[in-house]
Design an enzyme around this catalytic site. Sequence first.
Site, PDB file in Angstrom:
ATOM      1  N   ASP A 203     -56.370  -3.125  25.561  1.00  0.00           N
ATOM      2  CA  ASP A 203     -55.817  -3.592  26.831  1.00  0.00           C
ATOM      3  C   ASP A 203     -54.963  -2.433  27.319  1.00  0.00           C
ATOM      4  O   ASP A 203     -53.871  -2.193  26.792  1.00  0.00           O
ATOM      5  CB  ASP A 203     -54.974  -4.848  26.632  1.00  0.00           C
ATOM      6  CG  ASP A 203     -54.437  -5.400  27.949  1.00  0.00           C
ATOM      7  OD1 ASP A 203     -54.343  -4.613  28.920  1.00  0.00           O
ATOM      8  OD2 ASP A 203     -54.098  -6.589  28.019  1.00  0.00           O
ATOM      9  N   HIS A 204     -55.473  -1.685  28.289  1.00  0.00           N
ATOM     10  CA  HIS A 204     -54.801  -0.428  28.638  1.00  0.00           C
ATOM     11  C   HIS A 204     -53.381  -0.637  29.162  1.00  0.00           C
ATOM     12  O   HIS A 204     -52.576   0.288  29.156  1.00  0.00           O
ATOM     13  CB  HIS A 204     -55.634   0.370  29.645  1.00  0.00           C
ATOM     14  CG  HIS A 204     -55.669  -0.220  31.025  1.00  0.00           C
ATOM     15  ND1 HIS A 204     -56.631  -1.104  31.426  1.00  0.00           N
ATOM     16  CD2 HIS A 204     -54.843  -0.045  32.092  1.00  0.00           C
ATOM     17  CE1 HIS A 204     -56.419  -1.441  32.696  1.00  0.00           C
ATOM     18  NE2 HIS A 204     -55.346  -0.825  33.121  1.00  0.00           N
ATOM     19  N   HIS A 266     -54.280  -8.813  30.565  1.00  0.00           N
ATOM     20  CA  HIS A 266     -53.085  -8.116  31.041  1.00  0.00           C
ATOM     21  C   HIS A 266     -51.897  -9.049  31.245  1.00  0.00           C
ATOM     22  O   HIS A 266     -50.789  -8.800  30.750  1.00  0.00           O
ATOM     23  CB  HIS A 266     -53.379  -7.390  32.360  1.00  0.00           C
ATOM     24  CG  HIS A 266     -54.488  -6.399  32.281  1.00  0.00           C
ATOM     25  ND1 HIS A 266     -54.780  -5.701  31.137  1.00  0.00           N
ATOM     26  CD2 HIS A 266     -55.373  -5.978  33.213  1.00  0.00           C
ATOM     27  CE1 HIS A 266     -55.803  -4.890  31.375  1.00  0.00           C
ATOM     28  NE2 HIS A 266     -56.181  -5.053  32.613  1.00  0.00           N
TER      29      HIS A 266
END
Length: 518
Positions: A203-204, A266
């Site tokens: 999950d960047h 996110h």
Amino acid sequence: MIKNSWTSDAIVNAGNTFNFSISTNPSCILVIFGGTGDLTHRKLMPALYNLQCSQKLPGQFAVVAVGRRDKSHEDYRYEVYASIKNFSRFDIREQSWDKLHRRIYYRQFNFTDPGGYIGLADFLRQLDEQYQTRGNRIFYLAVAPEYFSVIVEKLQACGLAHHGKSWQRVMIEKPFGRDLSSARRLNQKITEVFKEKDIFRIDHYLGKEMLQNIMVIRFANMFFEPVWNNQFIDNIQITSCEKVGVENRGGYYEQSGALRDMVQNHMLQLLSLTAMEPPAGLDTEAIRNEKVKVLSSLQRFTPELVHKNVIRGQYGPGIAKGETVPGYRQEKLVAPDSNTETFMALKVHVENFRWAGVPFYIRTGKRMPFKSTQIIVQFKPLPKVLYARRDEQLHPNLLVIKIQPQEGIFFQINAKKPGTQTNIVPVQMDFCQNCLNDLNSPEAYERLLFEALRGDSTLFTRWDEVEHSWQFVDNIAATWQQHLPAFPNYPAGDRGPQEADKLVARNGREWLHIGRQQ
């Protein structure tokens, strides 16, 4: 804006103090499946170059990009050079580029072709001898989700994930499944080949500088933790909005929508970091354990609660950046009668002792009037006893953690306005970390690649985090399947459907946005 007490050098050092403190030998070959894709060129290769400029890549290291297009090593290196020039946070430094480009290779084959993997295995053995990487591998799956299990199965069949004296890790981009059942099937296939400690689910957002700073703000400042509970906090708002539409991602977005693209990963990650209890330590599992406790405590949505506390929207034609833009249904690869949501707002509760009664408002959308990701903690109002006149209300204290595009902290307190009268006005203390000219903080993918090299999975999602997130989201999706929405219900460039404002207004609140519009 007040002047912060940090020196710019201290901030730069805080953002760049990478070191290989994990005992695992970081020397390895990074194999990128999807080497010709947009993610590789815009994010991964610039991140590797940035690590090279910062002298954070191991000396014994090579990159093999795998794609289906026919290219030579030099052709591919030339394309990577252009990508780095366009997207790196550092200018081209010939010495750094020279060190990196000689270690970049390209292999062409179809991801479903067993012969391609046999050839790849032979090629990697040659590189092992050349770079002394000892069979250590990171396999990065920068591909469409339908190839995740296919590639993992082929890696196992060709002996590329053998788990001998060397180590092998796999990095997987989102989405990890489309729902809970598909996520479980995918996880079963991957865990048959790789151990949980070697699976790095990306999950960047977790690589963003200010997201990592949330725990520091909470647990390294004495005056925050005592009031971080339902006795002092009125509500928490978590917003992530974009001014752009789906652009060239219409095909992907039709399968995900805002619920799966943003909320399942996110937004719930932002919530869990904000609401988690202090971990027993700063090790990977202690932090992940506390995040899972939050996700398992989320209020489960019944169909009645979905109708009451979840709002979905889809943008129609409108004005953005002064120009007329199409609605979602007019975007490329989008069905003309699509019911995919591009906006979501929801009210959710964390049902534990600390947060009982405190609403968490989550909002995310495309074609909004501003681009911003921030967490707003609104503290409870003071009683009208001392300073506030009967006809006025003191402004609430606010703490805002700004994640992007600005990175920083905003704090609002009340103070007396200069003059002979006792007029109370809000005073803002606003610190913007990335506004400093001499700060060049690492990008998210740069940090994620670095941590994967070290074998530190703190910034990656554990399976039980994914599982709880899908359980939460599936309840909403199941209810939506029973009702057709009235789309589109907000014009591009607007703040979203009116029902989203009503969601917070019925409790006497409003959506907040702190900072200048980007």
